[in-house]
Enzyme design. Structure first.
Site, PDB file in Angstrom:
ATOM      1  N   GLU A  98       0.839  -1.208   0.000  1.00 56.71           N
ATOM      2  CA  GLU A  98       0.000   0.000   0.000  1.00 56.71           C
ATOM      3  C   GLU A  98       0.872   1.256   0.000  1.00 56.71           C
ATOM      4  O   GLU A  98       0.567   2.239  -0.679  1.00 56.71           O
ATOM      5  CB  GLU A  98      -0.904   0.023   1.243  1.00 56.71           C
ATOM      6  CG  GLU A  98      -1.883  -1.144   1.337  1.00 56.71           C
ATOM      7  CD  GLU A  98      -1.299  -2.326   2.108  1.00 56.71           C
ATOM      8  OE1 GLU A  98      -0.104  -2.653   1.916  1.00 56.71           O
ATOM      9  OE2 GLU A  98      -2.036  -2.942   2.892  1.00 56.71           O
ATOM     10  N   ASP A 116      24.014 -40.389  -0.944  1.00 57.01           N
ATOM     11  CA  ASP A 116      24.056 -39.506  -2.124  1.00 57.01           C
ATOM     12  C   ASP A 116      25.099 -38.400  -1.982  1.00 57.01           C
ATOM     13  O   ASP A 116      25.477 -37.792  -2.972  1.00 57.01           O
ATOM     14  CB  ASP A 116      22.689 -38.832  -2.348  1.00 57.01           C
ATOM     15  CG  ASP A 116      21.635 -39.830  -2.819  1.00 57.01           C
ATOM     16  OD1 ASP A 116      21.972 -41.023  -2.934  1.00 57.01           O
ATOM     17  OD2 ASP A 116      20.494 -39.403  -3.053  1.00 57.01           O
ATOM     18  N   PRO A 152      12.909 -42.507   1.760  1.00 67.52           N
ATOM     19  CA  PRO A 152      11.610 -43.141   1.993  1.00 67.52           C
ATOM     20  C   PRO A 152      11.135 -43.069   3.453  1.00 67.52           C
ATOM     21  O   PRO A 152       9.928 -42.968   3.675  1.00 67.52           O
ATOM     22  CB  PRO A 152      11.847 -44.599   1.579  1.00 67.52           C
ATOM     23  CG  PRO A 152      13.323 -44.776   1.524  1.00 67.52           C
ATOM     24  CD  PRO A 152      13.923 -43.448   1.263  1.00 67.52           C
ATOM     25  N   CYS A 159      -2.434  -3.934   7.067  1.00 65.31           N
ATOM     26  CA  CYS A 159      -2.016  -4.275   8.429  1.00 65.31           C
ATOM     27  C   CYS A 159      -2.398  -3.183   9.414  1.00 65.31           C
ATOM     28  O   CYS A 159      -2.573  -2.016   9.053  1.00 65.31           O
ATOM     29  CB  CYS A 159      -0.527  -4.582   8.479  1.00 65.31           C
ATOM     30  SG  CYS A 159       0.507  -3.170   8.109  1.00 65.31           S
TER      31      CYS A 159
HETATM   32  C1  AOF Z   1       0.155  -5.203   4.403  1.00 62.03           C
HETATM   33  N1  AOF Z   1       0.742  -4.958   3.210  1.00 62.03           N
HETATM   34  O1  AOF Z   1       2.309  -5.371   1.688  1.00 62.03           O
HETATM   35  C2  AOF Z   1       2.263  -6.741   3.588  1.00 62.03           C
HETATM   36  C3  AOF Z   1       1.592  -7.024   4.803  1.00 62.03           C
HETATM   37  O2  AOF Z   1       7.195  -6.750   9.876  1.00 62.03           O
HETATM   38  P1  AOF Z   1       6.302  -6.032   8.928  1.00 62.03           P
HETATM   39  O3  AOF Z   1       5.934  -4.647   9.388  1.00 62.03           O
HETATM   40  O4  AOF Z   1       6.808  -6.014   7.504  1.00 62.03           O
HETATM   41  O5  AOF Z   1       4.889  -6.826   8.926  1.00 62.03           O
HETATM   42  C4  AOF Z   1       4.805  -8.097   8.368  1.00 62.03           C
HETATM   43  C5  AOF Z   1       3.374  -8.574   8.458  1.00 62.03           C
HETATM   44  O6  AOF Z   1       2.520  -7.621   7.826  1.00 62.03           O
HETATM   45  C6  AOF Z   1       3.133  -9.879   7.709  1.00 62.03           C
HETATM   46  O7  AOF Z   1       3.300 -10.999   8.530  1.00 62.03           O
HETATM   47  C7  AOF Z   1       1.677  -9.749   7.272  1.00 62.03           C
HETATM   48  O8  AOF Z   1       0.802 -10.035   8.339  1.00 62.03           O
HETATM   49  C8  AOF Z   1       1.598  -8.257   6.949  1.00 62.03           C
HETATM   50  N2  AOF Z   1       2.031  -8.056   5.576  1.00 62.03           N
HETATM   51  N3  AOF Z   1       0.559  -6.264   5.162  1.00 62.03           N
HETATM   52  O9  AOF Z   1      -0.739  -4.474   4.804  1.00 62.03           O
HETATM   53  C9  AOF Z   1       1.787  -5.663   2.770  1.00 62.03           C
HETATM   54  N4  AOF Z   1       3.340  -7.461   3.174  1.00 62.03           N
HETATM   55 ZN    ZN Z   2       1.075  -3.046   5.985  1.00 60.80          ZN
END
Ligand code: AOF
Ligand code: ZN
Length: 347
Positions: free
Chosen positions: A53, A203, A292, A78
């Site tokens: 965003e 291996d 396996p 977030c």
């Molecule tokens: C969003 N937009 O592009 C992403 C989100 O440690 P941070 O601040 O980078 O937060 C990581 C967390 O944020 C990740 O685990 C997920 O829950 C969210 N990612 N959120 O709004 C984004 N990449």
């Molecule tokens: Zn975010």
């Protein structure tokens, strides 16, 4: 229909972060201006870096237009202060009137709070657009968050008569060069790669990606009694390597020995413990390349997500039997050079 196209574009952008955002999800974002056209785009490019965003909103030339724009984002914005400030706050501050989301964020730090925050600020919010496609793109992230273990991909090559190796684990080249190339590509796509003791012993694999560019996986093996020769490639310190054992040995650069409790001894107990430890280390996926016992234990305890089996036209007549799976339950089958690749998903 147009909304779907905007979300597809956001998903395409998200996919550009493949391999560089983990263990964060891949996220894309598209800003649609008042004229109904895309006026800004962005994606989460790098773990620890700005979220989708942030990049998308910053790319809009006339910031005043954001007050009349619709924002399409593939993951719930977030709400937490992580490595970056909350995206929900940014959307609110910019006066965006509508947000369309593909997947809700299962991360307990977010999990609905982002959407609630937006709604509480009077933003029109809808979710679930192309949700299946979004989950498929971030299958590793969703598995890690929801199952508290890495996404597990089982991979092996078997002969036409169902053997993995010659008698006494004697290594035999079963699949052809194209299958080898694809395997190296797969090694760049997962955070870690795991083999059992006997595969490591017989291996002497390098477990790196030499025939495909990309990030190298963390190498993992099991070695209860520390019986593997220290001269083996796995111990060469060339890339991060974890050895799960019942003994103790001091760590060296790029080589860690993890001592399992003595009551965790047999494969069916060891593997869940290993997966839990990998999860705790933030490794979001693991490619299991045999043998396996390891594959059998993961299948028996239903700790797997995908299975990719190369079946060669070659016959071996004798040897170590491949795990038995109904080859009819595959999702796709395709020719890879001289081999046939069967691809399974665990639902
Ligand atoms: C969003 N937009 O592009 C992403 C989100 O440690 P941070 O601040 O980078 O937060 C990581 C967390 O944020 C990740 O685990 C997920 O829950 C969210 N990612 N959120 O709004 C984004 N990449
Ligand atoms: Zn975010």
């Amino acid at each position: 229909m147009t909304d779907e196209l905007f979300m597809r574009r956001a998903l395409d952008l998200a996919a550009l972060g493949q391999g560089t955002t983990r263990p964060n999800p891949m996220v894309g974002c598209v800003v649609v201006g008042p004229a109904g056209t895309i006026i800004g785009e962005g994606y989460h490019q790098q773990y620890g870096g700005p979220h989708a965003e942030v990049n998308a909103l910053a790319s809009v030339e006339d910031q005043d237009l954001l007050r009349q724009s619709r924002v399409f984002v593939t993951l719930e914005p977030c709400s937490h202060h992580g490595k970056t400030p909350p995206c929900a706050d940014l959307l609110i501050a910019k006066g965006v009137p509508e947000v369309v989301v593909c997947n809700d964020d299962p991360n307990p730090l977010v999990s609905g709070r982002g959407l609630n925050k937006l709604r509480a600020a009077g933003i029109k919010v809808s979710t679930g657009l192309l949700a299946t496609e979004g989950r498929a793109l971030n299958k590793r992230f969703f598995t890690m968050q929801e199952k508290k273990r890495p996404y597990v991909v089982l991979k092996w090559a078997e002969s036409a008569d169902g053997f993995l190796a010659g008698p006494h684990f004697q290594p035999v080249q079963i699949s052809g060069p194209q299958a080898g190339l694809l395997t190296h590509k797969w090694r760049t796509e997962e955070a870690a790669i795991l083999v059992g003791t006997r595969t490591a012993l017989h291996d002497n694999p390098r477990l790196n990606a030499r025939e495909w560019p990309g990030p190298q996986p963390v190498r993992i093996t099991l070695d209860k009694n520390l019986s593997l020769p220290p001269s083996h490639h796995l111990f060469d310190g060339s890339q991060p390597t974890l050895v799960y054992t019942h003994r103790h040995r001091d760590a060296r650069p790029n080589l860690d020995f993890i001592t399992l409790p003595p009551d965790i001894a047999a494969a069916p107990d060891v593997l869940p413990a290993v997966l839990a430890d990998l999860h705790a280390r933030g490794l979001e996926s693991v490619l299991v390349e045999g043998g396996p016992t390891v594959v059998g234990a993961l299948l028996a305890s239903d700790l797997w997500d995908e299975m990719r089996v190369f079946r060669s036209p070659r016959r071996l007549e004798r040897g170590i039997a491949a795990p038995r799976v109904g080859l009819r339950s595959w999702r796709t089958a395709e020719n890879v050079g001289e081999d046939k690749l069967f691809w399974f998903e665990n639902h």
